[in-house]
Design an enzyme around this catalytic site. Structure first.
Site, PDB file in Angstrom:
ATOM      1  N   SER A 208     -10.550  11.387  24.424  1.00 28.76           N
ATOM      2  CA  SER A 208      -9.240  11.492  24.766  1.00 28.76           C
ATOM      3  C   SER A 208      -8.838  10.621  25.705  1.00 28.76           C
ATOM      4  O   SER A 208      -7.460   9.843  25.468  1.00 28.76           O
ATOM      5  CB  SER A 208      -9.026  12.912  25.192  1.00 28.76           C
ATOM      6  OG  SER A 208      -9.602  13.366  26.403  1.00 28.76           O
ATOM      7  N   ARG A 212      -6.042   7.898  24.595  1.00 30.84           N
ATOM      8  CA  ARG A 212      -4.590   8.211  25.220  1.00 30.84           C
ATOM      9  C   ARG A 212      -4.050   6.940  25.811  1.00 30.84           C
ATOM     10  O   ARG A 212      -3.038   6.207  25.594  1.00 30.84           O
ATOM     11  CB  ARG A 212      -4.541   9.225  26.083  1.00 30.84           C
ATOM     12  CG  ARG A 212      -3.201   9.569  26.564  1.00 30.84           C
ATOM     13  CD  ARG A 212      -3.291  10.604  27.837  1.00 30.84           C
ATOM     14  NE  ARG A 212      -3.561  11.681  27.239  1.00 30.84           N
ATOM     15  CZ  ARG A 212      -4.680  12.354  27.223  1.00 30.84           C
ATOM     16  NH1 ARG A 212      -5.509  12.028  27.662  1.00 30.84           N
ATOM     17  NH2 ARG A 212      -4.951  13.595  26.680  1.00 30.84           N
ATOM     18  N   ASN A 216      -1.295   4.100  24.283  1.00 24.80           N
ATOM     19  CA  ASN A 216      -0.046   3.747  24.793  1.00 24.80           C
ATOM     20  C   ASN A 216       0.203   2.233  25.039  1.00 24.80           C
ATOM     21  O   ASN A 216       1.615   1.640  24.846  1.00 24.80           O
ATOM     22  CB  ASN A 216       0.214   4.715  26.225  1.00 24.80           C
ATOM     23  CG  ASN A 216       0.547   5.980  25.672  1.00 24.80           C
ATOM     24  OD1 ASN A 216       1.958   6.378  25.708  1.00 24.80           O
ATOM     25  ND2 ASN A 216      -0.216   6.966  25.884  1.00 24.80           N
TER      26      ASN A 216
END
Length: 277
Positions: A208, A212, A216
């Protein structure tokens, strides 16, 4: 941040998505992205040198603007650690500070002109060499960089868990939590389920963290490349400048927010690993 595109937009994006790669053999795991490693270590050295110089010249009197800015960052990070981690934070705060500043530096490379490396090569060695030279200078838009950072955090979290509970206590907790039972037979039956849940939970943390940050920054870089398509014609040039400026300003928020999230999740994971069930 993108500047003037060269050639078609598809070719332009494909060229800018290639890494400068050294192959050590066959297979995906035998390739090294030199550009990501070089930029990441260079920015890490800049961060260390900057803070070392400010710490070395720090005074107890009226601080300079540079010292005050560094103290502001350190105080901000220390406050976040103090509010989240209720233990000895002498090593956690420096770790959180290093992660926050390093990720900010890595993300901030997205604000530099995307075509600067190829323009430099083209100016120095010609268009043909520039066409076959690849250099991406946003390390966090590379899944290998974010996964490397996340794995480092993962092993630090494990080390904190073992240090707080001992190797035996840490291993016993993997087998006996979160499902508890007083009956020894039931406890043994629950052990495989507890172990599976804990392994999944621990493995999900680096995944994660890495996905993440990578998602982005990679998405932000792609948007800069797409906006660069507007620079191809005189009619769309002015909208391109406006969109590029607006996205760059908004992207500053993403850069800081993603670094803050990465730092906070690291602190939370460490605090969770040190808790006793």
């Amino acid at each position: 941040m993108a500047s003037e595109p060269q050639g078609g937009l598809t070719e332009y994006i494909q060229h800018h998505l290639h890494h400068n790669t050294v192959s050590l053999g066959d297979g995906a795991f035998m390739k090294i992205h030199v550009d990501s490693i070089l930029v990441a270590f260079l920015l890490g050295a800049v961060f260390c040198l900057w803070f070392w110089l400010k710490a070395r010249k720090a005074t107890s009197g009226v601080p300079s603007k540079g010292q005050a800015f560094v103290e502001l960052i350190v105080e901000f990070v220390d406050t976040q650690v103090k509010d989240t981690f209720h233990g000895d934070r002498r090593t956690v705060t420096p770790l959180a500070l290093s992660i926050f500043m390093w990720v900010v530096f890595l993300n901030a490379m997205d604000l530099l002109p995307l075509d600067a490396p190829s323009w430099t090569v083209k100016t120095a060695a010609g268009a043909e060499v520039a066409h076959h030279t690849f250099f991406r200078w946003v390390p966090t838009a590379d899944i290998n960089t974010t996964l490397g950072l996340a794995l480092a955090v993962f092993f630090i979290v494990l080390a904190h868990g073992v240090k707080a509970k001992g190797a035996g206590g840490f291993g016993w907790e993997l087998l006996t939590a979160p499902f508890h039972a007083d009956n020894i037979v039931v406890k043994i039956i629950l052990m495989p389920f507890n172990l599976a849940l804990n392994v999944i939970e621990y493995l999900s943390k680096p995944v994660s963290l890495a996905m993440r940050l990578f998602g982005n920054m990679y998405g932000g870089e792609l948007v800069f490349m797409l906006i660069a398509g507007l620079f191809a014609g005189w009619i769309s040039f002015l909208p391109g400048v406006l969109f590029n400026t607006a996205w760059a300003i908004f992207h500053i928020l993403i850069i800081l927010l993603q670094a803050f999230i990465f730092m906070m999740l690291t602190i939370v994971y460490i605090a969770t690993a040190r808790e006793h069930h």
